[in-house]
Design a protein around this motif. Structure first.
Motif, short mmCIF file in Angstrom:
data_model
loop_
_atom_site.label_atom_id
_atom_site.label_comp_id
_atom_site.label_asym_id
_atom_site.label_seq_id
_atom_site.Cartn_x
_atom_site.Cartn_y
_atom_site.Cartn_z
N LEU A 154 0.82 -1.13 -0.09
CA LEU A 154 -0.05 0.05 0.01
C LEU A 154 0.92 1.32 0.00
CD1 LEU A 154 -1.89 -2.19 0.87
CD2 LEU A 154 -3.07 -0.47 2.43
N SER A 155 0.62 2.14 -0.87
CA SER A 155 1.28 3.41 -0.77
C SER A 155 0.91 4.33 0.42
CB SER A 155 0.82 4.37 -2.01
OG SER A 155 -0.65 4.74 -1.68
N THR A 156 1.65 5.37 0.64
CA THR A 156 1.59 6.03 1.98
C THR A 156 0.16 6.60 2.14
OG1 THR A 156 3.79 6.75 1.84
CG2 THR A 156 2.34 7.92 3.37
N GLN A 157 -0.69 7.07 1.24
CA GLN A 157 -1.87 7.57 1.56
C GLN A 157 -2.93 6.38 1.70
OE1 GLN A 157 -3.64 10.93 -0.72
NE2 GLN A 157 -5.40 9.48 -1.21
N ALA A 158 -2.77 5.27 0.95
CA ALA A 158 -3.77 4.06 1.19
C ALA A 158 -3.54 3.41 2.22
CB ALA A 158 -3.32 3.04 -0.09
N PHE A 159 -2.34 3.51 2.83
CA PHE A 159 -1.99 2.61 4.14
C PHE A 159 -2.92 3.46 5.34
CE2 PHE A 159 0.46 1.50 7.68
CZ PHE A 159 0.72 0.13 7.61
N LYS A 160 -2.69 4.94 5.07
CA LYS A 160 -3.04 5.54 6.28
C LYS A 160 -4.71 5.67 6.09
CE LYS A 160 -2.92 10.41 7.77
NZ LYS A 160 -2.40 11.78 7.43
N GLN A 161 -5.17 5.46 4.88
CA GLN A 161 -6.81 5.63 4.99
C GLN A 161 -7.06 4.27 5.19
OE1 GLN A 161 -8.23 6.53 0.84
NE2 GLN A 161 -10.36 6.16 1.60
#
Length: 509
Positions: free
Chosen positions: A68-75
């Motif tokens: 997961l990219s940074t934004q996807a992992f955070k979401q």
């Protein structure tokens, strides 16, 4: 089920996931690169959506993992190793409206609401967002369409309410380096007692945004509660608008629009006004610089843009005044966050060597805003603004706001590398190319490197001799220094002629 893994890749406002090519799930279900997928922990969970990338390197993801990219992992907001399931995502319903716009048709209120909602929920890839933006630019937006788009963007996020009848704001449509008037206007207006809760943007392609420059002096990532407390006590503040989630769809559109070098009139108006309405503004002053290397080149285009701003503003009950300013050259001396912050504080502290053009333009704009106050007579705003500045009240107010937001400690004042660009001939300066100056400052490292950028030593109208220093480039990394100096040597940013240029008002047209 696949184990999630953070691959720590910043994909900038787009959810991206990574699946190994030899993953059995990929083999059996025919998942393809760049398709959109849904990711969920349990069957009935609300999934997040992301664009799929296929990789062959097990050091990135193993065959049983989903990166997961940074934004996807955070979401997704789950720990490393948690198992998830994936499925192909359904195409967004609103994509049919985008196809209508591509065909040149007019969209209605519901179309824009659905498009903005799907963009907010990451149902659009950047390619699909680009298709929407290009369609709006190519076919154009009717006035009603701009209103519908603005309204949909406002409704995509939070809206602030300050509980007062007059909440003022100021916005420049951009394109002029060093034009950091807001940081001088805000403390003047707040010292007068008017409410100016200023939320500003960071730079995307320019050498500095207002939030980048303010961040040199104070923290700008403020929660809404902290913003309200500061404004209640000091009548003003200057923060980054991204924290408050005001018209968040606009931020997503901008990150696709700017790299495409697109700035269509309809999108411009909707972008600016959606942010101001969401921020709770009631009175807005808009600065439109006009010049050969500004965003707006001709007075006729500026007039059309003013009418459009006023029309949309009226529909929202937003009082708007538009001024046209001289966009023939940068404002101030410094280009880049640290250098622009220096200029601002020189003006606020009434230093003798403060840039006079930045001071004068700020005072004129502040004066117009003060005249929103019913107790200030027309034409008296400038005098009041000047008195507030010269008395030191604006400087004191800025210091109070900096302390309230959280003062930043300046650890480094000067970049490691510097290079002087010299006049190749004698003569008078007739023009300075805003775009070239911005490009050089950006190549030097601004705004990421706060101390990098450009210092201008000569302005339009100045007489120079061959070999005089026109401007100095500052960079903190050798590679940036090389890029900036090479571009400056190959692209002349100053136009020199043997005759003196015609004198005119350097601030307003």
């Amino acid at each position: 089920m696949l184990k999630i893994k953070s691959v720590a890749i910043d994909t900038f406002k787009e959810n991206v996931v990574y699946l190994h090519r030899d993953c059995p799930l990929y083999r059996t279900e025919d998942f393809q690169a760049l398709m959109k997928i849904e990711i969920s922990v349990k069957k009935n969970d609300t999934p997040i959506l992301a664009v799929l990338n296929i990789v062959d390197d097990t050091s990135i993801v193993n065959i049983d993992e989903l990166g997961l990219s940074t934004q996807a992992f955070k979401q997704l907001n789950k720990k490393q190793g948690v198992k998830v399931q994936i499925a192909p995502a359904q195409p967004p319903i609103s994509l049919a409206a985008v196809h209508k716009k591509i065909a040149g048709e007019t969209l209605n209120k519901e179309d824009f609401q659905l498009i903005c909602q799907d963009i907010l929920e990451n149902r659009y890839s950047k390619m699909e967002i680009a298709a929407f933006l290009v369609a709006c630019s190519h076919s154009g937006l009717e006035r009603e369409e701009i209103f519908f788009l603005t309204k949909a963007m406002v409704e995509s996020g939070k809206k602030l309410n300050w509980g007062e009848s007059i909440v003022v704001d100021k916005h420049c449509i951009g394109g002029i380096p060093g034009n950091r008037t807001t940081m001088i206007i805000m403390p003047i207006v707040a010292a007068h007692g008017m409410l100016m809760p200023k939320t500003s943007s960071r730079a995307i392609t320019s050498p500095a945004g207002t939030a980048d420059t303010m961040e040199v002096l104070a923290k700008v990532d403020l929660s809404i509660e902290r913003m309200k407390n500061i404004v209640q006590k000091h009548r003003g503040m200057l923060s980054w608008g991204g924290t408050a989630k005001l018209a968040p769809v606009d931020d997503i559109l901008i990150c696709v629009e700017r790299p495409l070098a697109m700035d269509s009139t309809g999108q411009l108006v909707a972008s600016i006004l959606s942010k101001k309405i969401a921020a709770g503004s009631t009175h807005l002053l808009i600065d439109i610089p006009v010049g050969p290397s500004a965003k707006v080149h001709q007075n006729l285009d500026a007039l059309k843009l003013r009418k459009l701003f006023e029309y949309i503003g009226d529909l929202f009950g937003l009082h708007i005044e538009v001024v046209f300013s001289d966009g023939s050259q940068p404002i101030g001396n410094g280009i880049g966050p640290g250098l622009e912050a220096r200029d601002v504080m020189q003006v606020l502290s009434n230093q003798k060597h403060a840039p006079s053009d930045l001071r004068e333009k700020s005072l004129r704009l502040a004066g117009r805003i003060l005249e929103f106050d019913p107790d200030v007579r027309g034409g008296q705003g400038y005098v009041i603004a000047r008195d507030i500045l010269e008395s030191g009240r604006a400087y004191e107010k800025m210091q109070d706001i900096i302390e309230a937001q959280g003062r930043q400690e300046i650890t480094k004042n000067k970049a490691r590398f510097e290079h002087n660009v010299l006049a190749s001939t004698a003569g008078y300066i007739h023009a300075i190319d805003n775009l070239k100056i911005s490009t050089i400052a950006s190549l030097a490292g601004a705004p990421i490197d706060k101390i990098s950028g450009i210092d201008l030593h000569k302005k339009v109208g100045d007489k120079v001799n061959k070999g005089d220093i026109l401007f100095t480039i500052y960079a903190d990394f050798n590679s940036n220094f090389g890029f900036a100096t090479e571009f400056a040597n190959d692209n002349e940013a100053y136009t020199l002629k043997s005759t003196r240029p015609v004198e005119h008002d350097n601030y307003f047209i």
